[in-house]
Motif scaffolding. Sequence first.
Motif, short mmCIF file in Angstrom:
data_model
loop_
_atom_site.label_atom_id
_atom_site.label_comp_id
_atom_site.label_asym_id
_atom_site.label_seq_id
_atom_site.Cartn_x
_atom_site.Cartn_y
_atom_site.Cartn_z
N GLU A 207 0.81 -1.23 0.00
CA GLU A 207 0.00 0.00 0.00
C GLU A 207 0.84 1.27 0.00
N SER A 208 2.13 1.15 -0.14
CA SER A 208 2.98 2.33 -0.31
C SER A 208 3.05 2.68 -1.78
N SER A 209 3.57 3.86 -2.10
CA SER A 209 3.70 4.28 -3.49
C SER A 209 4.89 5.21 -3.62
N MET A 210 5.29 5.45 -4.87
CA MET A 210 6.45 6.29 -5.15
C MET A 210 6.26 6.95 -6.51
N THR A 211 6.41 8.27 -6.56
CA THR A 211 6.30 9.02 -7.81
C THR A 211 7.70 9.38 -8.30
N CYS A 212 7.93 9.19 -9.61
CA CYS A 212 9.26 9.40 -10.18
C CYS A 212 9.18 10.26 -11.43
N ASP A 213 10.12 11.17 -11.57
CA ASP A 213 10.25 11.97 -12.78
C ASP A 213 11.20 11.26 -13.75
N LEU A 214 10.83 11.28 -15.03
CA LEU A 214 11.65 10.66 -16.06
C LEU A 214 12.09 11.72 -17.07
N LYS A 215 13.11 11.37 -17.86
CA LYS A 215 13.59 12.24 -18.91
C LYS A 215 13.42 11.57 -20.27
N LYS A 216 13.43 12.34 -21.33
CA LYS A 216 13.37 11.79 -22.68
C LYS A 216 14.71 11.12 -22.98
N SER A 217 14.68 9.79 -23.13
CA SER A 217 15.92 9.06 -23.31
C SER A 217 15.67 7.66 -23.82
N GLN A 218 16.62 7.15 -24.61
CA GLN A 218 16.58 5.74 -25.01
C GLN A 218 17.28 4.87 -23.97
N LYS A 219 17.97 5.51 -23.03
CA LYS A 219 18.71 4.77 -22.01
C LYS A 219 17.78 4.36 -20.87
N PRO A 220 18.18 3.37 -20.08
CA PRO A 220 17.32 2.92 -18.98
C PRO A 220 17.18 3.97 -17.90
N HIS A 221 15.99 4.04 -17.31
CA HIS A 221 15.70 4.90 -16.17
C HIS A 221 15.88 4.04 -14.91
N VAL A 222 16.85 4.35 -14.10
CA VAL A 222 17.17 3.55 -12.91
C VAL A 222 16.60 4.25 -11.67
N ILE A 223 15.73 3.55 -10.96
CA ILE A 223 15.03 4.12 -9.81
C ILE A 223 15.36 3.26 -8.59
N THR A 224 16.02 3.83 -7.62
CA THR A 224 16.37 3.10 -6.40
C THR A 224 15.43 3.51 -5.27
N MET A 225 15.33 2.65 -4.27
CA MET A 225 14.42 2.89 -3.15
C MET A 225 14.93 2.14 -1.92
N GLU A 226 14.36 2.47 -0.78
CA GLU A 226 14.63 1.69 0.41
C GLU A 226 14.00 0.30 0.22
N PRO A 227 14.68 -0.76 0.66
CA PRO A 227 14.12 -2.10 0.46
C PRO A 227 12.71 -2.22 1.04
#
Length: 261
Positions: A207-227
């Motif tokens: 029931e937790s959530s996380m909002t992330c901003d992305l950029k225009k890119s062909q490369k992978p978007h890497v999103i880290t978080m607390e376990p």
Amino acid sequence: MLSLKVINKQDQTKCVASGEEEVIMVYASEYQEGDRICLETGEKNIHLWLQVDDALGASLVYVTDNVSFYIPFGEKKVSYSPKAFWGGRHYLSVRRAREDEIRAYRNLALNVCDQHGETNCYPHAHANVETRGESVFAARNAIDGVLANLAHGEWPYESWGINRQDDAQMTVEFGREVLIDKIVLYTRADFPHDNWWKQVRFVFSDESSMTCDLKKSQKPHVITMEPRRVTSVTLCDLIKSEEESPFPALTQMEVYGYDAE
């Protein structure tokens, strides 16, 4: 006991192989429409290395009951390699995963054997929309391990397409509790045909959530978080950029962590 079978649409068994810890099966015939590969297990809720075709390779999956994989034909085939399920000789396998393989830090979302519907085989991806219901835009494409994102359409450019739907969302279910700390998104980058998401949200089974901003890119978007311990991850609230194209899409979603059991 583990068993692999090829069964036709009349429910006749065309080939079978069995073993305690590992099964290797060679099916020396061409597949016919309606054929399915059946994995039968004497034990539920187990980790297995499953390969339904040598062109796809094997995935470390979590199996909760017997599994039926339906051989794709026609339109459903174009999201797979042209070499997959083709010809008159096929190499299939299944084996119990070792403890060190189960406990390893890895992409817990990868499953080349995923398909629509109730599969009993995890990880499993499903979505509330797939563009025109076409196989090249199905949710399963986003966890098949194919990362080519500079075009769209037939393999290797299959993706999850949202059919311009603002409330589109895709869920990856793990079938058990896992401990995750990183998500990697490969967004489709067939510019200028494609648009891109400037913001996304992840909703977790705890029931937790996380909002992330992305950029225009062909490369992978890497999103880290607390376990966190979860049984599923949902990608939703997809906000596309102000560019003219109405076609953002997802090529691959990777979720890294450990098996929590």
